[in-house]
Design a protein around this motif. Structure first.
Motif, PDB file in Angstrom:
ATOM      1  N   SER A  75       0.812  -1.216   0.000  1.00 39.12           N
ATOM      2  CA  SER A  75       0.000   0.000   0.000  1.00 39.12           C
ATOM      3  C   SER A  75       0.847   1.268   0.000  1.00 39.12           C
ATOM      4  CB  SER A  75      -0.920   0.010   1.229  1.00 39.12           C
ATOM      5  OG  SER A  75      -1.447   1.296   1.456  1.00 39.12           O
ATOM      6  N   ARG A  76       0.614   2.136  -0.964  1.00 37.20           N
ATOM      7  CA  ARG A  76       1.280   3.441  -0.981  1.00 37.20           C
ATOM      8  C   ARG A  76       0.771   4.315   0.150  1.00 37.20           C
ATOM      9  NH1 ARG A  76       0.633   8.666  -2.754  1.00 37.20           N
ATOM     10  NH2 ARG A  76       2.540   9.694  -3.497  1.00 37.20           N
ATOM     11  N   ALA A  77      -0.491   4.173   0.515  1.00 38.14           N
ATOM     12  CA  ALA A  77      -1.054   4.973   1.594  1.00 38.14           C
ATOM     13  C   ALA A  77      -0.302   4.723   2.894  1.00 38.14           C
ATOM     14  CB  ALA A  77      -2.539   4.661   1.774  1.00 38.14           C
ATOM     15  N   PHE A  78       0.041   3.481   3.177  1.00 39.74           N
ATOM     16  CA  PHE A  78       0.805   3.187   4.383  1.00 39.74           C
ATOM     17  C   PHE A  78       2.209   3.782   4.307  1.00 39.74           C
ATOM     18  CE2 PHE A  78      -1.777  -0.943   5.212  1.00 39.74           C
ATOM     19  CZ  PHE A  78      -2.755  -0.216   5.870  1.00 39.74           C
ATOM     20  N   VAL A  79       2.853   3.655   3.151  1.00 36.23           N
ATOM     21  CA  VAL A  79       4.211   4.192   3.001  1.00 36.23           C
ATOM     22  C   VAL A  79       4.201   5.706   3.135  1.00 36.23           C
ATOM     23  CG1 VAL A  79       6.203   4.371   1.445  1.00 36.23           C
ATOM     24  CG2 VAL A  79       4.918   2.237   1.573  1.00 36.23           C
ATOM     25  N   ARG A  80       3.221   6.359   2.534  1.00 36.97           N
ATOM     26  CA  ARG A  80       3.132   7.815   2.644  1.00 36.97           C
ATOM     27  C   ARG A  80       2.845   8.229   4.088  1.00 36.97           C
ATOM     28  NH1 ARG A  80       4.620  11.435   1.650  1.00 36.97           N
ATOM     29  NH2 ARG A  80       3.016  12.936   1.028  1.00 36.97           N
ATOM     30  N   THR A  81       2.024   7.453   4.794  1.00 39.50           N
ATOM     31  CA  THR A  81       1.735   7.768   6.194  1.00 39.50           C
ATOM     32  C   THR A  81       3.002   7.660   7.037  1.00 39.50           C
ATOM     33  OG1 THR A  81      -0.539   6.968   5.946  1.00 39.50           O
ATOM     34  CG2 THR A  81       0.316   7.149   8.182  1.00 39.50           C
ATOM     35  N   ALA A  82       3.794   6.615   6.796  1.00 41.37           N
ATOM     36  CA  ALA A  82       5.047   6.448   7.532  1.00 41.37           C
ATOM     37  C   ALA A  82       6.013   7.593   7.231  1.00 41.37           C
ATOM     38  CB  ALA A  82       5.681   5.110   7.174  1.00 41.37           C
ATOM     39  N   GLU A  83       6.116   7.970   5.975  1.00 36.08           N
ATOM     40  CA  GLU A  83       7.029   9.074   5.603  1.00 36.08           C
ATOM     41  C   GLU A  83       6.591  10.364   6.251  1.00 36.08           C
ATOM     42  OE1 GLU A  83       8.845  12.369   4.024  1.00 36.08           O
ATOM     43  OE2 GLU A  83       6.706  11.991   3.651  1.00 36.08           O
ATOM     44  N   HIS A  84       5.293  10.635   6.201  1.00 36.38           N
ATOM     45  CA  HIS A  84       4.745  11.873   6.769  1.00 36.38           C
ATOM     46  C   HIS A  84       4.968  11.923   8.283  1.00 36.38           C
ATOM     47  CE1 HIS A  84       2.114  15.383   6.764  1.00 36.38           C
ATOM     48  NE2 HIS A  84       1.448  14.864   7.770  1.00 36.38           N
ATOM     49  N   ALA A  85       5.000  10.756   8.930  1.00 34.90           N
ATOM     50  CA  ALA A  85       5.190  10.690  10.383  1.00 34.90           C
ATOM     51  C   ALA A  85       6.654  10.835  10.780  1.00 34.90           C
ATOM     52  CB  ALA A  85       4.635   9.381  10.923  1.00 34.90           C
ATOM     53  N   GLY A  86       7.553  10.824   9.806  1.00 36.36           N
ATOM     54  CA  GLY A  86       8.958  11.047  10.102  1.00 36.36           C
ATOM     55  C   GLY A  86       9.741   9.829  10.531  1.00 36.36           C
ATOM     56  N   VAL A  87       9.195   8.627  10.343  1.00 41.75           N
ATOM     57  CA  VAL A  87       9.921   7.420  10.725  1.00 41.75           C
ATOM     58  C   VAL A  87      10.747   6.934   9.547  1.00 41.75           C
ATOM     59  CG1 VAL A  87       8.162   6.785  12.407  1.00 41.75           C
ATOM     60  CG2 VAL A  87       8.015   5.872  10.097  1.00 41.75           C
ATOM     61  N   GLY A  88      11.504   5.844   9.771  1.00 41.02           N
ATOM     62  CA  GLY A  88      12.268   5.234   8.699  1.00 41.02           C
ATOM     63  C   GLY A  88      11.465   4.155   8.003  1.00 41.02           C
ATOM     64  N   ILE A  89      12.128   3.496   7.051  1.00 37.69           N
ATOM     65  CA  ILE A  89      11.459   2.418   6.333  1.00 37.69           C
ATOM     66  C   ILE A  89      12.471   1.320   6.027  1.00 37.69           C
ATOM     67  CG2 ILE A  89      11.832   3.401   4.020  1.00 37.69           C
ATOM     68  CD1 ILE A  89       8.945   2.372   3.355  1.00 37.69           C
ATOM     69  N   ASP A  90      11.995   0.089   6.132  1.00 34.80           N
ATOM     70  CA  ASP A  90      12.791  -1.108   5.848  1.00 34.80           C
ATOM     71  C   ASP A  90      12.287  -1.683   4.531  1.00 34.80           C
ATOM     72  OD1 ASP A  90      13.693  -3.773   5.705  1.00 34.80           O
ATOM     73  OD2 ASP A  90      12.375  -4.450   7.305  1.00 34.80           O
ATOM     74  N   VAL A  91      13.179  -1.747   3.513  1.00 35.55           N
ATOM     75  CA  VAL A  91      12.793  -2.283   2.208  1.00 35.55           C
ATOM     76  C   VAL A  91      13.638  -3.514   1.914  1.00 35.55           C
ATOM     77  CG1 VAL A  91      12.106  -0.002   1.404  1.00 35.55           C
ATOM     78  CG2 VAL A  91      14.405  -0.828   0.890  1.00 35.55           C
ATOM     79  N   ALA A  92      13.126  -4.370   1.019  1.00 37.33           N
ATOM     80  CA  ALA A  92      13.809  -5.632   0.761  1.00 37.33           C
ATOM     81  C   ALA A  92      13.915  -5.953  -0.728  1.00 37.33           C
ATOM     82  CB  ALA A  92      13.089  -6.766   1.487  1.00 37.33           C
TER      83      ALA A  92
END
Length: 498
Positions: A75-92
């Motif tokens: 989901s892009r909505a989840f990724v955008r929410t995480a980015e907007h919240a200022g956290v990091g992201i784990d990709v694989a």
């Protein structure tokens, strides 16, 4: 077993999601507009889950980083929410990396995990993202490829901790000295940030032993002239599926009895769900055991941070991390999307099989809502269609079937009881499908279209206690909607439900 008191598996449902399902016509309108079946994601629930984890971390740690595990949902909505919240992201993967960058993540907030081949390593070294190294080959190859890209940020994932099953991921503890020598030899090319692990278990003792081992190895790293500042404790924080643990236990008891031939049959086609029958009893571990968990992720995290470490004078993990200026990273995926997604499908027809079982066919396949070989042990919710709102029939036990041309495509191999007999056109709601359920569909095997993914946002209203819901395609979602802002672009892709 009586019809008046059938066994049930009630699902825990977030209040926002429940309110949406109870809003007259909301679910029906979503399928009418976008088609059935459909996956619905709720970014506000994601944000709520994130805030609960942050609250725990801020109470005990001065330095931490949350990296949303992208793999749990596309989901892009989840990724955008995480980015907007200022956290990091784990990709694989390359695709997940592109998704993160496209959602606004800068390289300093991106961590890349999992086994990696030559091609992706070359790409990563030039980007400045943190590489979570899986094995010795990766570590040596990063050093060789680094070249002029001095100081490539690296974590080293470890495995083989005492009392944990053998894992295909990570560097075994027995090779740690080789790791430290390699890191010291390539100190100019590699910026060693610290150790990482991931325990795929809800057992607190396993995770705590991994923490203690990594703290000890961090001390050893100092002796090699290294200066690690991060301890990544991974993910694996479980979800809470059931709303009633006693009801869950009662259902499992009835199921086990039915496997022995006692009471009403509750399994399709001889399925034993991982149990085996021997000596007149039911033995073994079922494939659905995690669905009985009742400890939420924030409680699991708090317990870990508060746990006393024998090797450190009984001080807590959080105290040790703070005293040693360690930044604790974690990679929650399931914990962030818990209860943040549902799947809607429409009943196509109802039939009886040769043995008298009632089969309800819905317009999706098993793997649209069920990961791998798991049996999802929570009850779907039946929403009667507009022409079927009144029904005086008794509760009925049924099996749900999918639409692939495979004999094994049963959505539920266990019997599900509904308060009334489903009818064609009714809606079936599968709760809590955001974690690893939505993106595994094999629907294209029969050229069925993949279900659309839709983002649902609740916007309070001064004129209504219920407010209103806005639904858009997942790709069109922007976090401004959660703050009550207008859609980023006007157009037919937005749909409002009062």
């Amino acid at each position: 077993m009586t019809a008046s008191a059938p066994p049930r598996l009630p699902a825990k449902i977030h209040p926002l999601v429940r309110a949406f399902l109870q809003a007259p016509g909301a679910a029906e309108d979503a399928l009418t507009r976008f088609g059935s079946p459909a996956h619905l994601v709720f970014p506000q629930v994601f944000a709520d889950n994130l805030e609960r984890l942050r609250t725990v971390l801020e109470q005990g740690l001065p330095r931490y980083r949350i990296c949303y595990a992208h793999k749990v949902n596309q989901s892009r909505a989840f990724v955008r929410t995480a980015e907007h919240a200022g956290v990091g992201i784990d990709v694989a993967s390359e695709a997940e990396l592109a998704s993160a960058v496209g959602a606004g993540f800068g390289s300093t907030r991106i961590e890349v995990t999992g086994p990696k081949g030559e091609e992706i390593l070359r790409e990563l070294i030039a980007t400045g993202v943190t590489i979570n190294v899986d094995n010795m080959w990766e570590l040596h190859r990063v050093a060789e490829l680094a070249g002029r890209h001095a100081g490539v940020p690296v974590l080293v994932r470890l495995s083989g901790f005492a009392g944990t099953p053998v894992s295909r991921f990570g560097v075994p503890l027995g090779q740690v000295e080789d790791v430290l020598r390699a890191l010291a030899a390539h100190h100019g090319r590699i910026d060693f940030r610290g150790f990482a692990f991931h325990i795929d278990s809800g057992e607190p003792g396993e995770r705590l032993r991994a923490v203690e081992a990594c703290l000890e190895l961090t001390e050893r790293a100092y002796a090699h002239g290294l200066a690690p500042t991060v301890l990544n404790i991974g993910g694996g924080f479980r979800q809470v599926f059931t709303a009633d643990a006693d009801a869950f236990d009662a259902y499992v008891h009835a199921l086990r009895e039915s496997l022995l031939g006692h009471g009403e049959p509750m399994a399709w086609g001889g399925n034993t769900f991982g149990f085996h029958l021997e000596g007149g009893g039911v033995h073994g571990t079922p494939v659905f055991h995690k669905y009985a968990n009742t400890v939420p992720a924030d409680r699991m995290l708090a317990d870990l941070l508060e746990a006393e470490l024998d090797g450190h004078g009984g001080r807590s993990f959080a105290q040790i991390a703070a005293e040693n200026l360690l930044e604790v990273w974690l990679e929650p995926g399931k914990a962030l999307v818990d209860h943040a997604g549902i799947t809607l499908a429409r009943v196509e027809f109802v039939k009886e099989t040769a043995d008298g079982s009632v089969l309800v066919n819905v317009d999706l396949s098993r793997d649209t809502v069920t990961p791998a070989d798991q049996e999802v042990m929570v009850d779907p919710i039946l929403l009667p269609g507009v022409v079927h709102t009144q029904d005086n029939s008794d509760p009925i036990g049924v099996f749900l079937a999918g639409r692939l041309c495979l004999e094994r495509d049963l959505v539920t191999n266990h019997k599900v009881w509904f308060p009334q007999r489903p009818r064609p056109g009714d809606l079936m709601v599968f709760p809590n499908t955001a974690a690893y359920h939505m993106d595994l569909s094999a629907a294209r095997a029969s050229m069925h279209r993949l279900p659309p993914k839709l983002a649902v946002v609740h916007r309070p209203s001064d004129f209504s206690d219920q407010g209103k819901y806005e639904i858009c395609r997942d790709d069109d979602y922007e976090p401004a909607l959660m703050a009550g802002g207008p859609p980023q672009s006007a157009g037919p892709q937005w749909h409002e439900v009062q």
